[in-house]
Enzyme design. Structure first.
Site, PDB file in Angstrom:
ATOM      1  N   TYR A 108       0.641  -1.460  -0.167  1.00 10.68           N
ATOM      2  CA  TYR A 108      -0.112   0.021  -0.254  1.00 10.68           C
ATOM      3  C   TYR A 108       1.201   1.064  -0.143  1.00 10.68           C
ATOM      4  CZ  TYR A 108      -4.537  -2.250   1.039  1.00 10.68           C
ATOM      5  OH  TYR A 108      -5.196  -2.725   1.088  1.00 10.68           O
ATOM      6  N   LYS A 131       3.549 -15.244   3.818  1.00 12.23           N
ATOM      7  CA  LYS A 131       3.296 -16.199   2.794  1.00 12.23           C
ATOM      8  C   LYS A 131       5.136 -16.943   2.900  1.00 12.23           C
ATOM      9  CE  LYS A 131       2.801 -18.125  -1.032  1.00 12.23           C
ATOM     10  NZ  LYS A 131       1.461 -19.878  -0.880  1.00 12.23           N
ATOM     11  N   ASP A 177      -2.443 -18.632   2.177  1.00  5.97           N
ATOM     12  CA  ASP A 177      -3.269 -19.107   1.906  1.00  5.97           C
ATOM     13  C   ASP A 177      -3.931 -20.290   2.374  1.00  5.97           C
ATOM     14  OD1 ASP A 177      -0.756 -20.447   1.783  1.00  5.97           O
ATOM     15  OD2 ASP A 177      -0.560 -21.457  -0.364  1.00  5.97           O
ATOM     16  N   ASP A 206      -6.007  -7.546   3.986  1.00  6.47           N
ATOM     17  CA  ASP A 206      -7.029  -7.223   3.507  1.00  6.47           C
ATOM     18  C   ASP A 206      -8.260  -7.888   3.675  1.00  6.47           C
ATOM     19  OD1 ASP A 206      -8.422  -4.586   2.563  1.00  6.47           O
ATOM     20  OD2 ASP A 206      -8.262  -5.214   0.920  1.00  6.47           O
ATOM     21  N   ASP A 259     -11.989  -8.935   4.553  1.00  2.00           N
ATOM     22  CA  ASP A 259     -13.532  -9.624   4.713  1.00  2.00           C
ATOM     23  C   ASP A 259     -14.048 -10.867   4.491  1.00  2.00           C
ATOM     24  OD1 ASP A 259     -13.399  -7.012   3.582  1.00  2.00           O
ATOM     25  OD2 ASP A 259     -13.724  -7.113   1.352  1.00  2.00           O
TER      26      ASP A 259
END
Ligand code: IPM
Ligand code: MG
Length: 383
Positions: free
Chosen positions: A144, A194, A226, A250, A254
């Site tokens: 970001y 990751k 994942d 982020d 959700d």
């Protein structure tokens, strides 16, 4: 008599933002009246509305005004009018200016499932039992805030790039906070990365491991992003605190919102290190967006913003009493069957439920702000 005053800057923003912020203000004012405090609300034009008025998503003086308040309550920014991918000025830039400019590096997104809403989630009820997790998302680093190369070059050979930087101190402060929070909860941290592919994730894992070693009271598990995404829907009740970098947080938040039945239910707090007279300075907002399709139609679920205001009262204003009263009132409206459209069970079983709009839901919450006598007595006692 009103004896305590707090200053909260509001950013109603775009779409449903103004409706949900007005709802949360009404609920906080009701709690203030019952407990003897008042909030001085100020209102700033930020987001798409600011692009229309001033040509920028947020003016530097408005970032400064936010920083001077005890806390910020934000509705939502953005909408189709300003979403042209090639636009140089975008409403979301206001979020980054506030997060970065005010040093709000830790985004707390609690997810729990109210028993009355189990049927509103597409997941099987038995998976939802006991879900109570907290996502701690790093908010001022990573992709970001890294350097970007916008799309360029001839059609067929265009390219673009985004840089993902993290420093040790950026990782350390947010992971430390996750451990502190876990110690007050069930004592379990899942650090998500990751590390099998990305260098910053390997640094993340090294730092998280060091912090874990210094907190023997808290268990630390490293999880690849994942597999975390899969486990969040397969065994969500196993998670306590999840800490992760900006983009992973982020996406996972959700996904986790589905557990609660609707994105419209969930609050968030963005915190930094600055302490105010009453608590930790922060920005509070629902995790849903501006929902332009339902804006201005009294359809938005105000609960995510109302619960964000409860977090604001607890963390920035030191008003645990008011926060608990508001959370209890929200819980009771749900028990009493009040549902905005997003909360109606997808299976069509609406017996005993009452579909309401934003204002009726807000009024129902306000009506249920009952302050226990004991709290009232403490609030009234001369200090
Ligand atoms: C969020 C939102 C923002 C983000 C968008 C609107 C830029 O999705 O707060 O989660 O990605 O941080
Ligand atoms: Mg998001």
């Amino acid at each position: 008599m009103t004896d305590a005053h707090y200053r909260v800057a509001t950013i109603p923003g775009d779409g449903v933002g103004p409706e949900v912020v007005a709802a949360a203000r009404a609920v906080v004012d009701a709690a203030g009246e019952a407990l003897g405090f008042a909030v001085d609300w100020s209102e700033l034009l930020v987001g798409g509305a600011a692009i229309d008025a001033y040509g920028v998503a947020i003016r530097p003086e408005d970032v400064e005004a936010c920083g001077a308040a005890d806390a910020i309550l934000l509705g939502a920014v953005g909408g189709p009018k300003w979403s042209d991918p090639s636009a140089a000025v975008r409403p979301e830039q206001a979020l980054f200016a506030l997060r970065g400019g005010l040093g709000l590096f830790a985004n707390l997104r609690p997810v729990s499932v109210h028993p009355a809403l189990v049927g509103s989630s597409p997941l099987r009820p038995e998976l939802l039992e006991g879900v109570d997790l907290l996502i701690v998302r790093e908010l001022t680093g990573g992709l970001y805030f890294g350097e970007r190369e916008e799309p360029s070059g001839p059609v067929g050979a265009r390219r673009a790039a985004d840089v993902l930087p993290y420093t040790e101190s950026e990782i350390r402060r947010v992971v430390e906070l996750a451990f502190e929070l876990a110690a007050t909860r069930r004592g379990h941290v899942t650090s998500v990365d990751k590390a099998n592919v990305i260098a910053t994730s390997r640094l993340w894992r090294i730092v998280a491991t060091e912090i874990g070693a210094a907190h023997p009271d808290v268990t630390l598990v490293h999880q690849l992003v994942d597999s975390c995404a899969m486990l969040l829907v397969r065994r969500p009740a196993d998670f306590d605190v999840i800490v992760t970098e900006n983009l992973f947080g982020d996406i996972l938040s959700d996904e986790a919102a589905v557990l609660a039945g609707s994105l419209g239910m969930l609050p968030s707090a963005s915190l930094g290190l600055r302490r105010t007279e009453h608590g930790t300075f922060g920005l509070y907002e629902p995790i849903h967006g501006s929902a332009p399709d339902i804006a201005g139609r009294d359809l938005a679920n105000p609960i995510g913003t109302v619960l964000s205001a409860a977090m604001l009262l607890r963390l920035s204003l030191g008003r645990e009493d008011a926060a608990a009263a508001i959370e209890a009132a929200v819980s009771r409206v749900l028990d009493d069957g009040f549902r905005t459209a997003d909360l109606l069970p997808p299976d069509g079983h609406h017996d005993g439920l009452r579909q309401v709009g934003t204002s009726a839901m807000t009024a129902a919450i306000v009506e249920r702000i009952a302050i226990p006598e004991a709290a009232r007595a403490i609030a009234a006692a001369p200090s």
